[in-house]
Scaffold this motif. Structure first.
Motif: not given
Lengths: 114, 113
Positions: A44-52, A60-67, A77-80, A86-87
């Motif tokens: 399942k897609l979390l995030i898609q980038f085109q260049n940067n 993307l669960p933005k309260d804990r995930f960042s990319a 990709l970070k989880i915090q 999240d397993s």
């Protein structure tokens, strides 16, 4: 050509800890994707980038995930903080501008939360 | 909501016979369909694709059929080989190669001698 590289291959952490994954796409591929694959499900897609730039981060669960994808090449990709749910296997994919070429996937990072 | 469905979690086929893997979808706006193959501890590997304007695409032993009116596609593998044993994922996208893929839950194919 070299494929999509991901590291680490495996990671075990306790809940509430933080973790980061790294992806280096195929050279020249402008689009980079992070997918989450939970056991027994399809990716399942979390995030898609085109260049940067971010194209789609609606799942993307933005309260804990960042990319981020600085300089439009590799990405992290970070989880915090991590939760038990999240397993999963975190897959990175990339694609070029050529409409005839599909997305190519890396081997993924298997994350286990204790 | 599950936009792409693979209702058979597993399939067992004898070597040399035909394997038929099925996939159904609900979104009529999907423009591009793909099949990926996945071995344990590896990422999905692209197998074959089909555009919504076609009803068949063939590549060696692999053929994908698309029935838009039924919102159904299938992957035929003839003849099946033991090395084909893997999990097969059906995927769809709204735009060819520049859009996210929506995956089914996969079908585990086992080809036995």
């Amino acid at each position: 050509e070299a494929g999509v590289a991901q590291s680490p291959r495996y990671k075990i952490i306790e809940k509430r800890q933080s973790v980061a994954f790294w992806c280096n796409p195929i050279s020249g591929h402008a689009t980079l994707y992070w997918y989450q694959q939970i056991l027994g499900q399809g990716p399942k897609l979390l995030i898609q980038f085109q260049n940067n730039g971010v194209v789609d981060d609606s799942q993307l669960p933005k309260d804990r995930f960042s990319a981020e994808r600085l300089k439009g090449v590799d990405s992290t990709l970070k989880i915090q903080p991590a939760k038990l749910e999240d397993s999963a296997v975190y897959l990175c994919a990339s694609s070029s501008w050529d409409a005839n070429q599909p997305q190519h996937f890396g081997d993924g990072t298997r994350l286990s939360i204790l | 909501d599950q936009q792409v469905k693979q209702n058979s979690p597993s399939l067992s086929v004898q070597e040399g016979r035909i394997s038929i893997l099925n996939c159904d979808y609900t979104n009529s706006m999907f423009d591009y369909f793909l099949w990926y193959k996945k071995y344990p501890a590896e990422g999905p590997t692209f197998l074959i694709s089909i555009s919504s304007i076609k009803d068949k695409n063939e590549d060696g032993r692999f053929t994908v059929f698309l029935n838009k009116s039924a919102k159904h596609l299938s992957l035929h593998i003839v003849p099946s080989q033991p090395g084909d044993s893997a999990v097969y994922f059906c995927a769809a996208s709204l735009l060819r190669n520049t859009d996210k893929l929506i995956f089914g839950t996969g079908t585990r194919l086992q080809v036995f001698p």
